[in-house]
Write a protein that holds these residues in place. Structure first.
Motif, short mmCIF file in Angstrom:
data_model
loop_
_atom_site.label_atom_id
_atom_site.label_comp_id
_atom_site.label_asym_id
_atom_site.label_seq_id
_atom_site.Cartn_x
_atom_site.Cartn_y
_atom_site.Cartn_z
N LEU A 76 0.82 -1.21 0.00
CA LEU A 76 0.00 0.00 0.00
C LEU A 76 0.85 1.26 0.00
O LEU A 76 0.57 2.23 -0.71
CB LEU A 76 -0.94 -0.01 1.20
N ALA A 77 1.91 1.26 0.80
CA ALA A 77 2.80 2.42 0.84
C ALA A 77 3.51 2.62 -0.50
O ALA A 77 3.61 3.75 -0.99
CB ALA A 77 3.82 2.26 1.97
N ALA A 78 3.97 1.53 -1.11
CA ALA A 78 4.63 1.64 -2.42
C ALA A 78 3.65 2.12 -3.48
O ALA A 78 3.99 2.96 -4.33
CB ALA A 78 5.22 0.29 -2.81
N GLY A 79 2.42 1.63 -3.44
CA GLY A 79 1.41 2.09 -4.40
C GLY A 79 1.10 3.56 -4.22
O GLY A 79 0.91 4.29 -5.20
N TYR A 80 1.03 4.01 -2.99
CA TYR A 80 0.78 5.43 -2.73
C TYR A 80 1.92 6.29 -3.27
O TYR A 80 1.69 7.29 -3.93
CB TYR A 80 0.61 5.67 -1.23
N VAL A 81 3.15 5.88 -2.99
CA VAL A 81 4.31 6.66 -3.45
C VAL A 81 4.36 6.68 -4.97
O VAL A 81 4.58 7.74 -5.59
CB VAL A 81 5.62 6.09 -2.85
N LEU A 82 4.14 5.54 -5.61
CA LEU A 82 4.15 5.51 -7.08
C LEU A 82 3.01 6.33 -7.67
O LEU A 82 3.16 6.95 -8.73
CB LEU A 82 4.08 4.07 -7.58
N GLY A 83 1.88 6.35 -6.99
CA GLY A 83 0.77 7.17 -7.45
C GLY A 83 1.05 8.65 -7.33
O GLY A 83 0.54 9.45 -8.11
N ARG A 84 1.83 9.03 -6.34
CA ARG A 84 2.16 10.44 -6.16
C ARG A 84 3.22 10.92 -7.14
O ARG A 84 3.14 12.03 -7.65
CB ARG A 84 2.64 10.69 -4.73
N ILE A 85 4.24 10.10 -7.41
CA ILE A 85 5.31 10.56 -8.29
C ILE A 85 5.04 10.26 -9.76
O ILE A 85 5.67 10.83 -10.63
CB ILE A 85 6.69 10.00 -7.87
N ARG A 86 4.08 9.37 -10.07
CA ARG A 86 3.64 9.04 -11.42
C ARG A 86 4.81 8.81 -12.39
O ARG A 86 4.99 9.57 -13.35
CB ARG A 86 2.73 10.13 -11.95
N PRO A 87 5.62 7.79 -12.19
CA PRO A 87 6.78 7.59 -13.07
C PRO A 87 6.38 7.29 -14.51
O PRO A 87 7.07 7.70 -15.45
CB PRO A 87 7.51 6.41 -12.44
N TRP A 88 5.27 6.59 -14.72
CA TRP A 88 4.85 6.26 -16.09
C TRP A 88 4.47 7.53 -16.85
O TRP A 88 4.83 7.70 -18.02
CB TRP A 88 3.67 5.29 -16.02
N ASP A 89 3.75 8.44 -16.20
CA ASP A 89 3.35 9.69 -16.83
C ASP A 89 4.57 10.56 -17.10
O ASP A 89 4.65 11.22 -18.13
CB ASP A 89 2.35 10.42 -15.93
N ARG A 90 5.51 10.56 -16.18
CA ARG A 90 6.72 11.36 -16.39
C ARG A 90 7.54 10.82 -17.56
O ARG A 90 8.08 11.58 -18.37
CB ARG A 90 7.58 11.37 -15.13
N LEU A 91 7.62 9.49 -17.69
CA LEU A 91 8.33 8.90 -18.82
C LEU A 91 7.62 9.22 -20.13
O LEU A 91 8.26 9.53 -21.14
CB LEU A 91 8.47 7.38 -18.63
N ASP A 92 6.29 9.18 -20.12
CA ASP A 92 5.52 9.51 -21.32
C ASP A 92 5.76 10.96 -21.72
O ASP A 92 5.94 11.27 -22.91
CB ASP A 92 4.04 9.26 -21.05
#
Length: 95
Positions: free
Chosen positions: A12-28
Motif C-alpha cells: 500500500l505504501a509503495a502504491g501510494y508513493v508511485l501514485g504520487r510521483i507518477r513515473p509512467w506519466d513522467r516517462l511519457d
C-alpha cells in the motif's frame, strides 16, 4: 505483526508513493518532449535508441501503428479552396 500484514502495508505504501510521483506519466512526457522538440544535439544514435525504446514501452500500440505504416505513400495534397464570385458585380461586357 504478521508477515502478511507487513507485506500488505508495504504494498500500500509503495502504491501510494508511485501514485504520487507518477513515473509512467513522467516517462511519457519525457518521450513526447524528445520526439517533439528534438534538436540537432539530441540526434545521436544511442539517444535515439533510448527514446524509441521508451516510446515502445510507454505507448506500444501507437509504436506498432507507426511501424506498420512506415512505408505507406504520403496522402495527396488537398485541393485548393473553392472561390465564389460575387453576385453583385456586374457581368462581363459582351462584345
Amino acid at each position: 505483526m504478521t508477515p502478511v500484514l507487513v507485506a500488505a502495508a508495504a504494498a500500500l505504501a509503495a502504491g501510494y508513493v508511485l501514485g504520487r510521483i507518477r513515473p509512467w506519466d513522467r516517462l511519457d512526457t519525457w518521450v513526447w518532449r524528445r520526439l517533439t522538440f528534438m534538436g540537432d544535439w539530441t540526434k545521436s544514435t544511442p539517444q535515439q535508441v533510448i527514446t524509441i525504446a521508451a516510446h515502445v514501452l510507454v505507448r506500444p500500440r501507437i509504436s506498432y501503428d507507426i511501424w506498420r505504416r512506415r512505408n505507406e505513400p504520403r496522402p495527396p495534397d488537398p485541393s485548393p479552396a473553392i472561390q465564389f464570385r460575387s453576385t453583385t458585380d456586374p457581368e462581363e461586357p459582351t462584345p
